[in-house]
Scaffold this motif. Sequence first.
Motif, PDB file in Angstrom:
ATOM      1  N   TRP A 223       0.806  -1.196   0.042  1.00  0.00           N
ATOM      2  CA  TRP A 223      -0.016   0.026   0.073  1.00  0.00           C
ATOM      3  C   TRP A 223       0.989   1.179   0.166  1.00  0.00           C
ATOM      4  CZ3 TRP A 223      -4.719  -1.692  -1.236  1.00  0.00           C
ATOM      5  CH2 TRP A 223      -4.976  -2.722  -0.971  1.00  0.00           C
ATOM      6  N   ALA A 224       0.621   2.236  -0.976  1.00  0.00           N
ATOM      7  CA  ALA A 224       1.386   3.486  -0.886  1.00  0.00           C
ATOM      8  C   ALA A 224       1.522   4.254   0.274  1.00  0.00           C
ATOM      9  CB  ALA A 224       1.006   4.067  -2.082  1.00  0.00           C
ATOM     10  N   ILE A 258      -3.099 -10.697  -0.050  1.00  0.00           N
ATOM     11  CA  ILE A 258      -4.294 -10.385  -0.327  1.00  0.00           C
ATOM     12  C   ILE A 258      -5.342 -11.322  -0.751  1.00  0.00           C
ATOM     13  CG2 ILE A 258      -4.385  -8.938  -2.488  1.00  0.00           C
ATOM     14  CD1 ILE A 258      -6.058  -6.955  -1.156  1.00  0.00           C
ATOM     15  N   HIS A 259      -4.637 -12.029  -1.349  1.00  0.00           N
ATOM     16  CA  HIS A 259      -5.418 -13.189  -2.208  1.00  0.00           C
ATOM     17  C   HIS A 259      -4.621 -14.357  -2.707  1.00  0.00           C
ATOM     18  CE1 HIS A 259      -8.774 -15.234  -4.541  1.00  0.00           C
ATOM     19  NE2 HIS A 259      -7.796 -15.162  -5.751  1.00  0.00           N
ATOM     20  N   GLU A 260      -5.137 -15.610  -2.538  1.00  0.00           N
ATOM     21  CA  GLU A 260      -4.577 -16.710  -2.732  1.00  0.00           C
ATOM     22  C   GLU A 260      -5.495 -17.745  -3.490  1.00  0.00           C
ATOM     23  OE1 GLU A 260      -2.236 -18.430   0.456  1.00  0.00           O
ATOM     24  OE2 GLU A 260      -4.204 -19.243   1.533  1.00  0.00           O
ATOM     25  N   TYR A 261      -4.814 -18.696  -4.450  1.00  0.00           N
ATOM     26  CA  TYR A 261      -5.791 -19.487  -4.887  1.00  0.00           C
ATOM     27  C   TYR A 261      -4.947 -20.866  -5.110  1.00  0.00           C
ATOM     28  CZ  TYR A 261      -4.035 -18.343  -9.519  1.00  0.00           C
ATOM     29  OH  TYR A 261      -3.114 -18.262 -10.719  1.00  0.00           O
ATOM     30  N   GLU A 262      -5.597 -22.108  -4.728  1.00  0.00           N
ATOM     31  CA  GLU A 262      -4.976 -23.275  -4.757  1.00  0.00           C
ATOM     32  C   GLU A 262      -5.113 -24.036  -6.346  1.00  0.00           C
ATOM     33  OE1 GLU A 262      -4.909 -27.411  -2.096  1.00  0.00           O
ATOM     34  OE2 GLU A 262      -6.549 -26.204  -2.191  1.00  0.00           O
ATOM     35  N   HIS A 263      -3.817 -24.603  -6.766  1.00  0.00           N
ATOM     36  CA  HIS A 263      -3.701 -25.396  -8.105  1.00  0.00           C
ATOM     37  C   HIS A 263      -5.057 -26.072  -8.267  1.00  0.00           C
ATOM     38  CE1 HIS A 263       0.741 -24.888  -9.246  1.00  0.00           C
ATOM     39  NE2 HIS A 263       0.058 -23.578  -8.701  1.00  0.00           N
ATOM     40  N   GLY A 277      -9.944   2.272 -15.534  1.00  0.00           N
ATOM     41  CA  GLY A 277     -10.246   2.879 -16.814  1.00  0.00           C
ATOM     42  C   GLY A 277     -11.887   3.164 -16.845  1.00  0.00           C
ATOM     43  N   THR A 278     -12.416   3.831 -17.613  1.00  0.00           N
ATOM     44  CA  THR A 278     -13.768   4.125 -17.905  1.00  0.00           C
ATOM     45  C   THR A 278     -14.721   3.314 -18.803  1.00  0.00           C
ATOM     46  OG1 THR A 278     -13.344   5.786 -19.355  1.00  0.00           O
ATOM     47  CG2 THR A 278     -13.341   6.547 -17.113  1.00  0.00           C
ATOM     48  N   GLU A 279     -14.243   2.542 -19.443  1.00  0.00           N
ATOM     49  CA  GLU A 279     -14.889   1.896 -20.573  1.00  0.00           C
ATOM     50  C   GLU A 279     -15.716   0.771 -19.931  1.00  0.00           C
ATOM     51  OE1 GLU A 279     -14.954   2.333 -23.860  1.00  0.00           O
ATOM     52  OE2 GLU A 279     -14.019   4.165 -23.633  1.00  0.00           O
ATOM     53  N   ILE A 280     -15.383   0.259 -18.671  1.00  0.00           N
ATOM     54  CA  ILE A 280     -16.282  -0.629 -17.918  1.00  0.00           C
ATOM     55  C   ILE A 280     -16.327  -0.211 -16.532  1.00  0.00           C
ATOM     56  CG2 ILE A 280     -16.114  -3.230 -17.673  1.00  0.00           C
ATOM     57  CD1 ILE A 280     -13.769  -3.759 -19.393  1.00  0.00           C
ATOM     58  N   PRO A 281     -17.191   0.630 -16.323  1.00  0.00           N
ATOM     59  CA  PRO A 281     -17.592   1.056 -15.148  1.00  0.00           C
ATOM     60  C   PRO A 281     -17.625   0.056 -13.948  1.00  0.00           C
ATOM     61  CG  PRO A 281     -18.922   2.242 -16.754  1.00  0.00           C
ATOM     62  CD  PRO A 281     -18.199   0.936 -17.424  1.00  0.00           C
ATOM     63  N   ALA A 282     -18.220  -0.972 -14.200  1.00  0.00           N
ATOM     64  CA  ALA A 282     -18.689  -2.166 -13.240  1.00  0.00           C
ATOM     65  C   ALA A 282     -17.208  -2.859 -12.566  1.00  0.00           C
ATOM     66  CB  ALA A 282     -19.451  -3.437 -13.755  1.00  0.00           C
ATOM     67  N   LEU A 283     -16.163  -2.597 -13.360  1.00  0.00           N
ATOM     68  CA  LEU A 283     -14.928  -3.156 -13.085  1.00  0.00           C
ATOM     69  C   LEU A 283     -14.108  -2.203 -12.200  1.00  0.00           C
ATOM     70  CD1 LEU A 283     -13.431  -5.644 -15.778  1.00  0.00           C
ATOM     71  CD2 LEU A 283     -14.289  -6.211 -13.619  1.00  0.00           C
ATOM     72  N   ALA A 284     -14.569  -0.941 -12.125  1.00  0.00           N
ATOM     73  CA  ALA A 284     -13.589   0.018 -11.545  1.00  0.00           C
ATOM     74  C   ALA A 284     -13.334  -0.244 -10.184  1.00  0.00           C
ATOM     75  CB  ALA A 284     -14.494   1.380 -11.413  1.00  0.00           C
ATOM     76  N   GLY A 285     -12.196  -0.197  -9.603  1.00  0.00           N
ATOM     77  CA  GLY A 285     -11.664  -0.757  -8.453  1.00  0.00           C
ATOM     78  C   GLY A 285     -11.247  -2.498  -8.175  1.00  0.00           C
ATOM     79  N   TRP A 286     -11.597  -3.028  -9.313  1.00  0.00           N
ATOM     80  CA  TRP A 286     -11.193  -4.408  -9.352  1.00  0.00           C
ATOM     81  C   TRP A 286      -9.988  -4.830  -9.747  1.00  0.00           C
ATOM     82  CZ3 TRP A 286     -15.154  -8.653  -8.856  1.00  0.00           C
ATOM     83  CH2 TRP A 286     -16.544  -7.940  -8.564  1.00  0.00           C
ATOM     84  N   VAL A 297     -10.028 -15.134 -17.589  1.00  0.00           N
ATOM     85  CA  VAL A 297      -9.738 -13.750 -17.001  1.00  0.00           C
ATOM     86  C   VAL A 297     -10.659 -13.625 -15.651  1.00  0.00           C
ATOM     87  CG1 VAL A 297      -9.660 -11.237 -17.254  1.00  0.00           C
ATOM     88  CG2 VAL A 297      -8.916 -12.766 -19.097  1.00  0.00           C
ATOM     89  N   ARG A 298     -10.081 -13.445 -14.485  1.00  0.00           N
ATOM     90  CA  ARG A 298     -10.708 -13.189 -13.212  1.00  0.00           C
ATOM     91  C   ARG A 298     -10.485 -11.911 -12.560  1.00  0.00           C
ATOM     92  NH1 ARG A 298      -8.601 -18.130 -12.926  1.00  0.00           N
ATOM     93  NH2 ARG A 298      -6.919 -17.514 -11.474  1.00  0.00           N
ATOM     94  N   ALA A 299     -11.097 -11.564 -11.710  1.00  0.00           N
ATOM     95  CA  ALA A 299     -11.434 -10.128 -10.889  1.00  0.00           C
ATOM     96  C   ALA A 299     -11.727 -10.473  -9.551  1.00  0.00           C
ATOM     97  CB  ALA A 299     -12.206  -9.277 -11.799  1.00  0.00           C
ATOM     98  N   LEU A 300     -11.111  -9.404  -8.748  1.00  0.00           N
ATOM     99  CA  LEU A 300     -11.109  -9.196  -7.492  1.00  0.00           C
ATOM    100  C   LEU A 300     -11.568  -7.971  -7.141  1.00  0.00           C
ATOM    101  CD1 LEU A 300      -7.964 -10.939  -6.354  1.00  0.00           C
ATOM    102  CD2 LEU A 300     -10.038 -12.264  -6.506  1.00  0.00           C
ATOM    103  N   GLN A 301     -12.893  -7.845  -6.597  1.00  0.00           N
ATOM    104  CA  GLN A 301     -13.199  -6.665  -5.816  1.00  0.00           C
ATOM    105  C   GLN A 301     -12.378  -6.191  -4.612  1.00  0.00           C
ATOM    106  OE1 GLN A 301     -17.452  -5.954  -4.928  1.00  0.00           O
ATOM    107  NE2 GLN A 301     -17.295  -3.672  -5.826  1.00  0.00           N
ATOM    108  N   ILE A 302     -11.971  -4.941  -4.484  1.00  0.00           N
ATOM    109  CA  ILE A 302     -11.373  -4.562  -3.270  1.00  0.00           C
ATOM    110  C   ILE A 302     -11.739  -3.304  -2.894  1.00  0.00           C
ATOM    111  CG2 ILE A 302      -8.924  -4.130  -2.483  1.00  0.00           C
ATOM    112  CD1 ILE A 302      -9.108  -6.792  -4.192  1.00  0.00           C
ATOM    113  N   ALA A 303     -11.947  -3.476  -1.312  1.00  0.00           N
ATOM    114  CA  ALA A 303     -12.432  -2.352  -0.578  1.00  0.00           C
ATOM    115  C   ALA A 303     -11.832  -2.521   1.019  1.00  0.00           C
ATOM    116  CB  ALA A 303     -13.754  -2.514  -0.331  1.00  0.00           C
ATOM    117  N   ASP A 304     -11.375  -1.387   1.439  1.00  0.00           N
ATOM    118  CA  ASP A 304     -10.964  -1.309   2.736  1.00  0.00           C
ATOM    119  C   ASP A 304      -9.596  -2.407   2.928  1.00  0.00           C
ATOM    120  OD1 ASP A 304     -12.555   0.311   3.577  1.00  0.00           O
ATOM    121  OD2 ASP A 304     -14.190  -1.162   3.989  1.00  0.00           O
ATOM    122  N   ARG A 305      -8.959  -2.566   1.611  1.00  0.00           N
ATOM    123  CA  ARG A 305      -7.765  -3.302   1.767  1.00  0.00           C
ATOM    124  C   ARG A 305      -8.003  -4.959   1.953  1.00  0.00           C
ATOM    125  NH1 ARG A 305      -2.697  -0.211   4.712  1.00  0.00           N
ATOM    126  NH2 ARG A 305      -2.941   1.898   3.939  1.00  0.00           N
TER     127      ARG A 305
END
Length: 310
Positions: A223-224, A258-263, A277-286, A297-305
């Motif tokens: 974290w910066a 912050i995240h791990e996954y098993e093989h 980006g702005t092209e896919i607003p639903a992914l902002a912050g993921w 391709v997967r995504a993680l939503q991040i909030a409060d670290r």
Amino acid sequence: VVALVRLAGFNQPVGMSWRSTDGTVYVVEQDGRVVIMADGQPGAVALDMSDLTSAQGERGLLGLAISADGGMAYVNYTDNDGRTQIDEYTIVADGTFDPATRRSVLGFAQPYPNHNGGDLAFGPDNMLYIGTGDGGSGGDPDRRALDLSEWLGKMLRIDPRATADAAYTVPPDNPFVGVDGARGEIWSIGLRNPWRFSFDRTTGDLWIADVGQNQWEEVDVAWAADGGGRGLNFGWSAWEGSHPFNADQSPDGATPPIHEYEHGSDCSISGGALYRGTEIPALAGWYVFGDYCSGQVRALQIADRAVVKQ
């Protein structure tokens, strides 16, 4: 629904970079070429350094970073002797790299042919960050990742500009400057193979995809607001993810992923970025990422670290 567009025609592409001054997009090909992308297709060859490297397993041309002023390019590759090399090139008016300007910035031996890391990027502080693997084989056999006298298994941070006395400068605020026996270039420790990392362009947080051993893959964050990884220990090889690994390595003080996954159907994490980006607003912050095996391709939503949704 997010639609993906397949971009064909590149040879063994392993990365992308861009010049912020004019938006030029560069594709890194493992066999030693950097190609300018034009309308989603291969365009002019910006650099052909195939005489200096070749794609062999995890070796080859592995990373590219462009300076903020758009004038310099830095490449990370394994040379024909298997050594990691960071070289500098001047970018000329047409966006290509002048091969006559090649300058060696930093280099070091690799004890094995795998776990070379390979990514590099300029941080918000305009310093060059370099991800190094633990040197290879398997299980960190030489216990390099937590060893402060070794560059391997680390995140390095340098000012790559040459001075009259040196090929680069170690920033004086690096955490181990002046520490007896430690390499001043080290920024963070305890990484196995940080194949790809990225900076959140909004916050400056450093996101690292660290490839696991045989069972667990992990996403690490520096974290910066807490120093951006300054002096952090990400745990390898005392830990693989949040799981004990080498019992003879100290587990103390490690920052968990912050995240791990098993093989399973998924395997070696390939990395990604926090979407701003702005092209896919639903992914902002993921954090959007992929792996080597599943084709997903997967995504993680991040909030409060923390990950709140995946």
